[in-house]
Design an enzyme around this catalytic site. Structure first.
Site, PDB file in Angstrom:
ATOM      1  N   THR A  58       0.810  -1.206   0.000  1.00  0.00           N
ATOM      2  CA  THR A  58       0.000   0.000   0.000  1.00  0.00           C
ATOM      3  C   THR A  58       0.846   1.259   0.000  1.00  0.00           C
ATOM      4  OG1 THR A  58      -1.504   1.286   1.381  1.00  0.00           O
ATOM      5  CG2 THR A  58      -0.087  -0.235   2.522  1.00  0.00           C
TER       6      THR A  58
ATOM      7  N   TYR B 274      -1.878   0.474   9.861  1.00  0.00           N
ATOM      8  CA  TYR B 274      -2.146  -0.236   8.600  1.00  0.00           C
ATOM      9  C   TYR B 274      -0.888  -0.224   7.724  1.00  0.00           C
ATOM     10  CZ  TYR B 274      -3.772  -1.031   3.875  1.00  0.00           C
ATOM     11  OH  TYR B 274      -3.901  -1.514   2.597  1.00  0.00           O
TER      12      TYR B 274
END
Ligand code: UFG
Length: 335
Positions: free
Chosen positions: A122, A146
């Site tokens: 990501t 995250y």
């Protein structure tokens, strides 16, 4: 294009991006096997023709049996948790789902001699970037759990690749949106938090309004700017990455997946209004914790490394495919 087409294990293949990847692999002639624990995915989202196992990637023993039974030659690992604000509230969930369980999966790949691994990473690994565009060489300083949970898995993969007979491609996604242009798949997440999904739900009356999280960022209109990438272009890059790994077993790669341009929250909402012909109610709210102001991809590396030709950059097209999917009646569950 490679001629060797062995079975590929897709983890998270009942989820949004994973189900599109299964279709793209099948379209390119790869046999696909899916594992998904169905916590956020849907059995009905698994494309026809792919054997399905309701299994968690953290169950190493079962995963190893599946790898052996299907003679799996590559793993595409999509399974994981993906909501930035949730990761701030519940970091241990993210270090479990995205890091610890990935470790189990990577170990299974090594034990069973699976030679190729494609990993969903990501843009959140970059955190709050120093420049408006981030390249793969930019510092990785996640500002939320995250991003850190994915970065830790990246590190594991690099170390494991150096020590064992495996090559990998890490794909760092920017903001994935849209749906299969043929209507075969889309985003069915319940309680979605991602902007385009939320906005098309609001456009169809499934939500009363869209919150605009922050208007005081250092961006052109004060709202958050992101590099929205169509899910079909994203999964096309995965298939090409797999082919590159097979052709050059000694080479591993880390590639940004984005278009190199950004849209603000207001610009996205304008696009949704334009495409739907309506006017979504907008409500200004404070910034969400863990949100960077602007995150845009430098994509020269992916363009130079893979024969990738993005086809759906237009924001109206991305929104229009998301809207088309959202308009569909809910699929009957498949048991
Ligand atoms: N936003 C709103 N209102 C909403 C939802 C989002 O204003 O209801 C704003 C956010 O504040 C942000 C932008 O819209 O500025 C995009 O937010 P998303 O929640 O859609 O996506 P994120 O940028 O937070 O995160 C997503 C993925 C991550 C990935 C990241 C990369 O969830 O996996 O994009 O940019 F890392």
């Amino acid at each position: 294009m490679t001629s060797k087409k062995f079975p590929v294990l897709v983890t998270g293949g009942a989820g949004y991006i994973g189900s599109h990847a299964v279709l793209a692999l099948q379209d390119a002639g790869w046999p696909v096997v899916v594992v998904d624990n169905l916590v956020t995915g849907f059995r009905s989202a698994v494309p026809y023709g792919a054997p399905f196992y309701e299994t968690d990637v953290g169950d190493g023993e079962t995963v190893r049996i599946i790898l052996r039974a299907h003679n799996i030659g590559a793993i595409m690992h999509f399974a994981g948790s993906v909501v930035v604000p949730e990761s701030v509230e519940n970091p241990l969930k993210y270090y479990d789902n995205n890091t610890a369980r990935s470790r189990v999966l990577i170990e299974a790949a090594v034990t069973e001699g699976v030679p190729h691994f494609v990993f969903s990473s990501t843009a959140a690994v970059y955190g709050e970037p120093e420049a408006s565009r981030v390249s793969e060489e930019s510092p990785t300083r996640p500002i939320n759990p995250y991003g850190m949970s994915k970065l830790m898995t990246e590190a594991m993969l690099r170390d494991v690749t150096a020590a064992h007979d495996l090559n990998h491609c890490i794909l760092r996604y920017f903001n994935v949106a849209g749906a299969d242009p043929q209507g075969r798949a889309g985003q069915s997440t319940t309680g979605a938090t991602h902007l385009i999904k939320v906005a098309v739900e609001a456009a169809l009356g499934k939500r009363s309004h869209v919150a605009i999280f922050g208007d005081d960022f250092d961006t052109r209109d004060g709202t958050g700017v992101r590099d929205y990438i169509h899910v079909s272009d994203l999964v096309a890059a995965h298939v090409l990455a797999l082919e590159a790994l097979v052709e050059k077993p000694a080479v591993s790669m880390t590639l940004n997946c984005g278009y190199g341009r950004g849209y603000s929250v207001l610009e996205v909402l304008d696009a949704v209004d334009r495409v739907s012909g309506g006017q979504i109610e907008r409500r200004q709210e404070p910034r969400r914790s863990g949100d960077p102001g602007e995150l845009i991809s430098e994509n020269a590396h992916v363009l130079a490394t893979l024969p990738w030709q993005p086809r759906h950059q237009n924001i109206d097209e991305i929104v229009s495919h998301a809207l088309d999917w959202e308009r569909r009646p809910a699929l009957a569950p498949v048991s």
